[in-house]
Design a protein around this motif. Structure first.
Motif, mmCIF file in Angstrom:
data_model
loop_
_atom_site.group_PDB
_atom_site.id
_atom_site.type_symbol
_atom_site.label_atom_id
_atom_site.label_comp_id
_atom_site.label_asym_id
_atom_site.label_seq_id
_atom_site.Cartn_x
_atom_site.Cartn_y
_atom_site.Cartn_z
ATOM 1 N N MET A 63 -18.498 -11.089 44.502
ATOM 2 C CA MET A 63 -17.700 -10.657 43.352
ATOM 3 C C MET A 63 -18.156 -9.275 42.900
ATOM 4 S SD MET A 63 -17.674 -14.222 41.137
ATOM 5 C CE MET A 63 -16.462 -13.658 39.962
ATOM 6 N N GLU A 99 -16.593 -5.785 38.053
ATOM 7 C CA GLU A 99 -15.350 -5.868 37.286
ATOM 8 C C GLU A 99 -14.789 -7.288 37.280
ATOM 9 O OE1 GLU A 99 -16.072 -3.608 39.546
ATOM 10 O OE2 GLU A 99 -16.197 -1.789 38.336
ATOM 11 N N GLN A 100 -14.868 -7.981 38.437
ATOM 12 C CA GLN A 100 -14.365 -9.350 38.521
ATOM 13 C C GLN A 100 -15.181 -10.289 37.630
ATOM 14 O OE1 GLN A 100 -14.707 -9.733 42.784
ATOM 15 N NE2 GLN A 100 -12.475 -9.612 43.092
ATOM 16 N N VAL A 101 -16.518 -10.119 37.649
ATOM 17 C CA VAL A 101 -17.386 -10.980 36.836
ATOM 18 C C VAL A 101 -17.122 -10.735 35.360
ATOM 19 C CG1 VAL A 101 -19.767 -11.533 36.219
ATOM 20 C CG2 VAL A 101 -19.173 -11.099 38.618
ATOM 21 N N ARG A 125 -14.478 -9.588 33.925
ATOM 22 C CA ARG A 125 -13.157 -10.092 33.563
ATOM 23 C C ARG A 125 -13.183 -11.617 33.411
ATOM 24 N NH1 ARG A 125 -10.541 -8.862 37.906
ATOM 25 N NH2 ARG A 125 -10.577 -6.633 37.375
ATOM 26 N N ALA A 126 -13.883 -12.300 34.325
ATOM 27 C CA ALA A 126 -13.949 -13.766 34.264
ATOM 28 C C ALA A 126 -14.664 -14.253 33.008
ATOM 29 C CB ALA A 126 -14.660 -14.293 35.509
ATOM 30 N N LEU A 127 -15.636 -13.489 32.551
ATOM 31 C CA LEU A 127 -16.413 -13.890 31.375
ATOM 32 C C LEU A 127 -15.902 -13.256 30.091
ATOM 33 C CD1 LEU A 127 -20.012 -13.657 32.913
ATOM 34 C CD2 LEU A 127 -18.756 -15.735 32.318
ATOM 35 N N GLU A 128 -14.854 -12.407 30.211
ATOM 36 C CA GLU A 128 -14.318 -11.668 29.069
ATOM 37 C C GLU A 128 -15.407 -10.816 28.426
ATOM 38 O OE1 GLU A 128 -12.366 -14.385 26.465
ATOM 39 O OE2 GLU A 128 -10.707 -14.753 27.859
ATOM 40 N N THR A 173 -20.264 -19.074 36.576
ATOM 41 C CA THR A 173 -19.330 -18.185 37.272
ATOM 42 C C THR A 173 -19.687 -18.059 38.744
ATOM 43 O OG1 THR A 173 -18.951 -16.935 35.232
ATOM 44 C CG2 THR A 173 -18.371 -15.843 37.315
ATOM 45 N N TYR A 174 -20.986 -18.078 39.019
ATOM 46 C CA TYR A 174 -21.455 -17.930 40.401
ATOM 47 C C TYR A 174 -21.581 -19.273 41.125
ATOM 48 C CZ TYR A 174 -22.814 -13.263 38.759
ATOM 49 O OH TYR A 174 -22.816 -12.002 38.231
ATOM 50 N N ASP A 175 -21.087 -20.365 40.476
ATOM 51 C CA ASP A 175 -21.146 -21.712 41.061
ATOM 52 C C ASP A 175 -22.579 -22.127 41.404
ATOM 53 O OD1 ASP A 175 -18.407 -22.148 40.909
ATOM 54 O OD2 ASP A 175 -18.038 -21.147 42.826
#
Length: 264
Positions: free
Chosen positions: A1, A4-6, A8-11, A38-40
């Motif tokens: 990831m 930017e993706q992280v 966005r996922a966490l706002e 987020t990182y499972d």
């Protein structure tokens, strides 16, 4: 990831993630748990280990008590060394601080700084030894000394037994502690790379890079981290110094002999 993706996922704002990943900001338990989700990262044992590391990072380091009394470069080195897994150190004229006796440390700091600063300097050296001894996984310590460091009669004007006691102390440590190695470069070896000054290379567990500390008078010490090429250069220097040093057993014999000579 990507970052930017992280974010966005966490706002989160991207800058928040960048500051956390860069070590600029400590991370809260809640934020760390959010990242792990987020990182499972589902392993409970792994999560707890990381949370424990985060708690430790938020605690006040013991060496912060010396700020204002000891220069920042020295304290940075103390902090790095406190977590090192392998300490490689060379000195051409002085016994290393982690194996100094209190009496030797007091003599070595006399006249260099004010009496108040001297007390803090000696206290710091002794506490460093105590803190390393308390670590669950103590670091490997490998010292190379020039013969000059064991021949100078440090403390002779105060108490002639200070230096012999120091030498026997370091010999005792080398003989009884499998994690401590002391090697001596004899005068007969002639010139060597160590004549350019003392240095310490610190190695760490995991994927952390090495660190280099080049020691000098207050204000001239240098702490080097990251990808600086000088770190690998000094690691190579250390190995080349081992090539001209006596074996560990022969080194201890020479240290004992030097102690006897100073008592004669």
């Amino acid at each position: 990831m990507t970052q930017e993706q992280v974010a966005r996922a966490l706002e989160w704002s991207p800058s928040k993630l960048i500051r956390i990943e860069g070590g600029k900001n400590a991370i809260t338990r809640t934020d760390l748990q959010a990242l792990l989700a987020t990182y499972d990262m589902t392993s409970e044992s792994r999560q707890e280990k990381l949370q424990a590391l985060a708690r430790g990072a938020r605690e006040r380091a013991w060496w912060n008590d010396y700020r204002g009394e000891i220069n920042d470069a020295t304290l940075a080195f103390v902090g790095y060394a406190a977590g090192a897994s392998y300490i490689r150190h060379f000195h051409g004229s002085v016994i290393p601080g982690l194996v100094q006796t209190r009496e030797y440390a007091e003599v070595m700091s006399t006249g260099i700084v004010s009496p108040t600063r001297q007390a803090f300097t000696v206290k710091l050296r002794m506490q460093r030894q105590e803190e390393l001894a308390k670590r669950q996984n103590r670091p490997r310590q490998h010292y190379i000394l020039d013969e000059a460091a064991i021949r100078r009669h440090v403390g002779i004007k105060v108490d002639p037994v200070i230096m012999p006691n120091q030498l026997n102390h370091i010999a005792d440590l080398a003989e009884r502690d499998d994690l401590i190695t002391v090697r001596i470069i004899p005068f007969s070896a002639g010139a060597h790379l160590g004549i350019y000054g003392p240095f310490t290379v610190l190695e760490f567990d995991g994927d952390l890079g090495d660190a280099l500390y080049m020691e000098g008078r207050p204000g001239t010490t240098v702490m080097v981290t990251g990808d600086d090429e000088s770190i690998s250069e000094y690691r190579t220097h250390f190995e080349s110094l081992l090539d001209v040093a006596l074996s560990a057993d022969k080194s201890v014999e020479l240290i004992r002999q030097a102690a006897d000579d100073l008592m004669a």
